[in-house]
Write an enzyme that holds these catalytic residues in place. Structure first.
Site, short mmCIF file in Angstrom:
data_model
loop_
_atom_site.label_atom_id
_atom_site.label_comp_id
_atom_site.label_asym_id
_atom_site.label_seq_id
_atom_site.Cartn_x
_atom_site.Cartn_y
_atom_site.Cartn_z
CE LYS A 261 -6.83 0.98 2.39
NZ LYS A 261 -6.05 0.77 3.65
CD GLU B 46 -2.86 -1.04 2.44
OE1 GLU B 46 -4.05 -0.76 2.29
OE2 GLU B 46 -2.34 -1.28 3.57
#
Length: 285
Positions: free
Chosen positions: A98, A22
């Protein structure tokens, strides 16, 4: 009831997350933001200057969304809320999506919703917080020393003013009371204003504070005087404290611990009247 304006689908590729992939590759985040406002004035005037600039709100959201990076979506949402409130908005809802979160199972979206006001938002950076402590029942200096220690345990390093003794403030026609001992604590904190208030009330309760009579005798009083630049007309917590510029038992110890402090644009040191103090102790803890 307040009107609301919503901006939906503000998106960006950002690098928030706890996993190395990420942080390295990033992913898509999407934000919906709604804010309370009264649309009647611009509806009457039809002037852009009478409404909130959607572009300013969108820019603030996008700036925080692409900032950081931060490990947690909770941090991202809180910073977005703080940035929108800094535009002078009284309440904001932030919905952070998200949709590409690495969950390892099929899913559609991860969605975090928060609602914040100037009193409930977590400051993006530590802010100055001023607390006034006082009492006139029992061994007040010992009580105040204990309360200061408790506040420091939660707020971190604190600066503490001198102990001052003043005549009790009472309602007309009420029974005379013993003099009050007071001091002021100045701290730097990222607690929200309502969290500081809850801490103050918890410390009061642990020291036997009751609220049976207005302006009655008390073992301990802990008032939130100022919390950064927060301004509030909410009766639950008025900020800055409306009595801050008038009460010498606040001004004198505050001026001693922070000579350059200002409240409502006036220097605390210039407002302090030392003649109102009946006794003063510097090294009292």
């Amino acid at each position: 009831m307040a009107d609301e304006i919503w901006l939906r689908g503000i998106s960006a590729h950002a690098f928030h997350g706890v996993f190395p992939a990420e942080e390295r590759e990033g992913q898509r985040f999407v934000v919906d933001v709604g804010f309370a406002t009264d649309v009647r004035p611009p509806a009457r005037s039809d002037r852009i200057g009478d409404t909130i600039s959607y572009a300013d709100v969108a820019a603030a959201v996008h700036r925080e969304l692409t900032g950081g990076p931060w490990r947690l979506v909770e941090t991202v949402a809180e910073r977005i809320a703080a940035a929108v409130l800094d535009l002078g908005i009284g309440a904001v809802d932030v919905v952070l999506h998200k949709p590409e979160a690495p969950l390892g199972v099929p899913f559609t979206d991860v969605e975090l919703r928060i609602r914040r006001t100037p009193l409930t938002v977590v400051p993006a950076e530590p802010v100055d917080c001023v607390l006034a402590l006082g009492g006139n029942l029992g061994d007040v200096p010992a009580t105040l020393a204990s309360a200061v220690a408790e506040l420091a345990a939660h707020l971190g390093e604190v600066r503490v003013g001198p102990l001052v003794r003043t005549e009790a403030m009472t309602l007309p026609g009420s029974v005379p009371q013993p003099d009050y001992w007071n001091t002021v604590v100045v701290a730097r904190t990222r607690l929200a204003a309502t969290e500081v208030l809850a801490l103050a009330q918890a410390v009061e309760a642990r020291h036997g504070r009751t609220r049976e009579v207005r302006w009655g005798e008390r073992t301990l009083d802990v008032d939130v005087i100022r919390h950064g630049r927060t301004r509030s007309a909410d009766p639950a917590l008025l900020l800055p404290h409306p009595g801050a510029t008038e009460r010498q038992f606040v001004l004198v110890p505050w001026a001693a611990v922070d000579p350059d402090a200002e409240v409502d644009g006036r220097r605390v040191a210039e407002l302090a009247d030392h003649s109102a103090i009946r006794e003063r102790r510097e090294d009292w803890r």
